[in-house]
Scaffold this motif. Structure first.
Motif, PDB file in Angstrom:
ATOM      1  N   ALA A  21      -7.047  -8.242   0.391  1.00 39.07           N
ATOM      2  CA  ALA A  21      -6.836  -7.315  -0.734  1.00 39.07           C
ATOM      3  C   ALA A  21      -7.171  -5.881  -0.359  1.00 39.07           C
ATOM      4  O   ALA A  21      -6.549  -4.947  -0.876  1.00 39.07           O
ATOM      5  N   VAL A  22      -8.155  -5.692   0.502  1.00 37.48           N
ATOM      6  CA  VAL A  22      -8.557  -4.316   0.816  1.00 37.48           C
ATOM      7  C   VAL A  22      -7.963  -3.821   2.145  1.00 37.48           C
ATOM      8  O   VAL A  22      -8.180  -2.677   2.522  1.00 37.48           O
ATOM      9  N   LEU A  90      -7.123  -5.775  12.094  1.00 37.90           N
ATOM     10  CA  LEU A  90      -6.383  -5.620  13.357  1.00 37.90           C
ATOM     11  C   LEU A  90      -7.297  -5.667  14.592  1.00 37.90           C
ATOM     12  O   LEU A  90      -6.932  -5.132  15.642  1.00 37.90           O
ATOM     13  N   HIS A  91      -8.454  -6.264  14.451  1.00 34.12           N
ATOM     14  CA  HIS A  91      -9.371  -6.426  15.581  1.00 34.12           C
ATOM     15  C   HIS A  91      -9.946  -7.844  15.552  1.00 34.12           C
ATOM     16  O   HIS A  91      -9.994  -8.474  14.499  1.00 34.12           O
ATOM     17  N   PRO A  92     -10.413  -8.328  16.706  1.00 29.71           N
ATOM     18  CA  PRO A  92     -10.930  -9.701  16.764  1.00 29.71           C
ATOM     19  C   PRO A  92     -12.176  -9.914  15.897  1.00 29.71           C
ATOM     20  O   PRO A  92     -12.884  -8.949  15.583  1.00 29.71           O
ATOM     21  N   ALA A  93     -12.430 -11.171  15.568  1.00 27.42           N
ATOM     22  CA  ALA A  93     -13.584 -11.531  14.726  1.00 27.42           C
ATOM     23  C   ALA A  93     -14.847 -11.642  15.584  1.00 27.42           C
ATOM     24  O   ALA A  93     -15.567 -12.649  15.564  1.00 27.42           O
ATOM     25  N   ASN A 115      -4.807  -9.141   9.474  1.00 25.63           N
ATOM     26  CA  ASN A 115      -3.734  -8.142   9.490  1.00 25.63           C
ATOM     27  C   ASN A 115      -3.189  -8.016   8.070  1.00 25.63           C
ATOM     28  O   ASN A 115      -3.769  -8.568   7.134  1.00 25.63           O
ATOM     29  N   GLU A 116      -2.073  -7.318   7.909  1.00 23.88           N
ATOM     30  CA  GLU A 116      -1.645  -7.046   6.529  1.00 23.88           C
ATOM     31  C   GLU A 116      -1.194  -8.306   5.790  1.00 23.88           C
ATOM     32  O   GLU A 116      -1.186  -8.334   4.559  1.00 23.88           O
ATOM     33  N   ASN A 117      -0.838  -9.342   6.529  1.00 25.83           N
ATOM     34  CA  ASN A 117      -0.302 -10.543   5.882  1.00 25.83           C
ATOM     35  C   ASN A 117      -1.231 -11.739   5.877  1.00 25.83           C
ATOM     36  O   ASN A 117      -1.123 -12.600   5.007  1.00 25.83           O
TER      37      ASN A 117
END
Lengths: 141, 92
Positions: A21-22, A90-93, A115-117
């Motif tokens: 959501a954010v 957009l970066h690893p966990a 990512n956005e999806n």
């Protein structure tokens, strides 16, 4: 032996929804439950406002008053404040140097790569005795 | 004398006590007394120079001591002091 963290499916879904959501900003929240030696059981998630002034795509911060409220909530509801959830858009966990600098003992740090999806990956980390992050075994049911 | 709320991450250093009574007439004295009662807690609160660490915030009631008289803020038996770790992070 790796420490274990059990997160209910509902809580994990809430965390993932929050992170999506954010996006593209980083989200942050606290989670609660019970702990025993080497294991945590997460039963509740509470999303927070990212109070970082500036680029929230790369940074999160928790308002100290929100932190105080979280401790009060835990005490009055017989649960433990178990840790901090945040997203890495957009970066690893994987915890960053910045995450390490401000990490505290005992807390688990659940991070999602997003990512956005969709959520790409979810991982949980805790400081060891040498003050380095070690991954926990994250189970969901 | 004040009541100090210990944040969850530091409770293993206070025998899991969520709050501790501490002697002193100021925030500084109270926190020093806390560290005296629980020496393992000290390095998590004070830096090498004995000052309250950069990533720790101290509140008296709902007020940051930075908005009061900092470490010299007066306390009494009705005062609740909160030790709050700064929770922050992010990508690289």
């Amino acid at each position: 032996m790796k420490k274990q963290i059990q997160v209910s499916e509902e809580v994990l879904a809430e965390m993932h929804r929050h992170a999506l959501a954010v996006f593209p900003n980083e989200c942050v929240g606290f989670f609660y439950g019970q702990s025993s030696e080497g294991a945590k059981n997460v039963t509740e998630y509470s999303p927070l406002e990212n109070s970082k002034e500036g680029d929230q795509r790369r940074r999160f911060e928790v308002n100290p008053l929100d932190y105080m409220k979280a401790e009060r909530y835990a005490l009055s509801n017989q649960v433990e404040l178990l840790g901090v959830f945040h997203s890495h858009p957009l970066h690893p966990a994987i915890p960053s140097e910045h995450d390490l600098k401000q990490a505290v003992p005992f807390f688990s740090y659940i991070i999602v790569s997003v990512n956005e999806n969709q959520v790409e990956n979810t991982a949980s980390w805790q400081l060891n005795e040498e003050n380095q992050f070690e991954e926990e075994l994250l189970n969901s049911n | 004398m004040a009541n100090i709320i210990i944040p969850t991450p530091l409770r293993k250093f206070t025998n899991n006590q969520p709050s501790v009574e501490s002697n002193g007439s100021t925030v500084q004295e109270s926190v020093e007394d806390l560290a005296k009662q629980f020496p393992d807690l000290s390095k998590h609160i004070f830096d090498a120079e004995g000052k309250i660490r950069q990533f720790i915030r101290i509140y008296v009631g709902d007020e940051d001591i930075n908005a009061l008289d900092n470490e010299n803020t007066k306390v009494d038996s009705s005062t609740v002091i909160s030790i709050i770790p700064a929770i922050a992070g992010g990508i690289n």
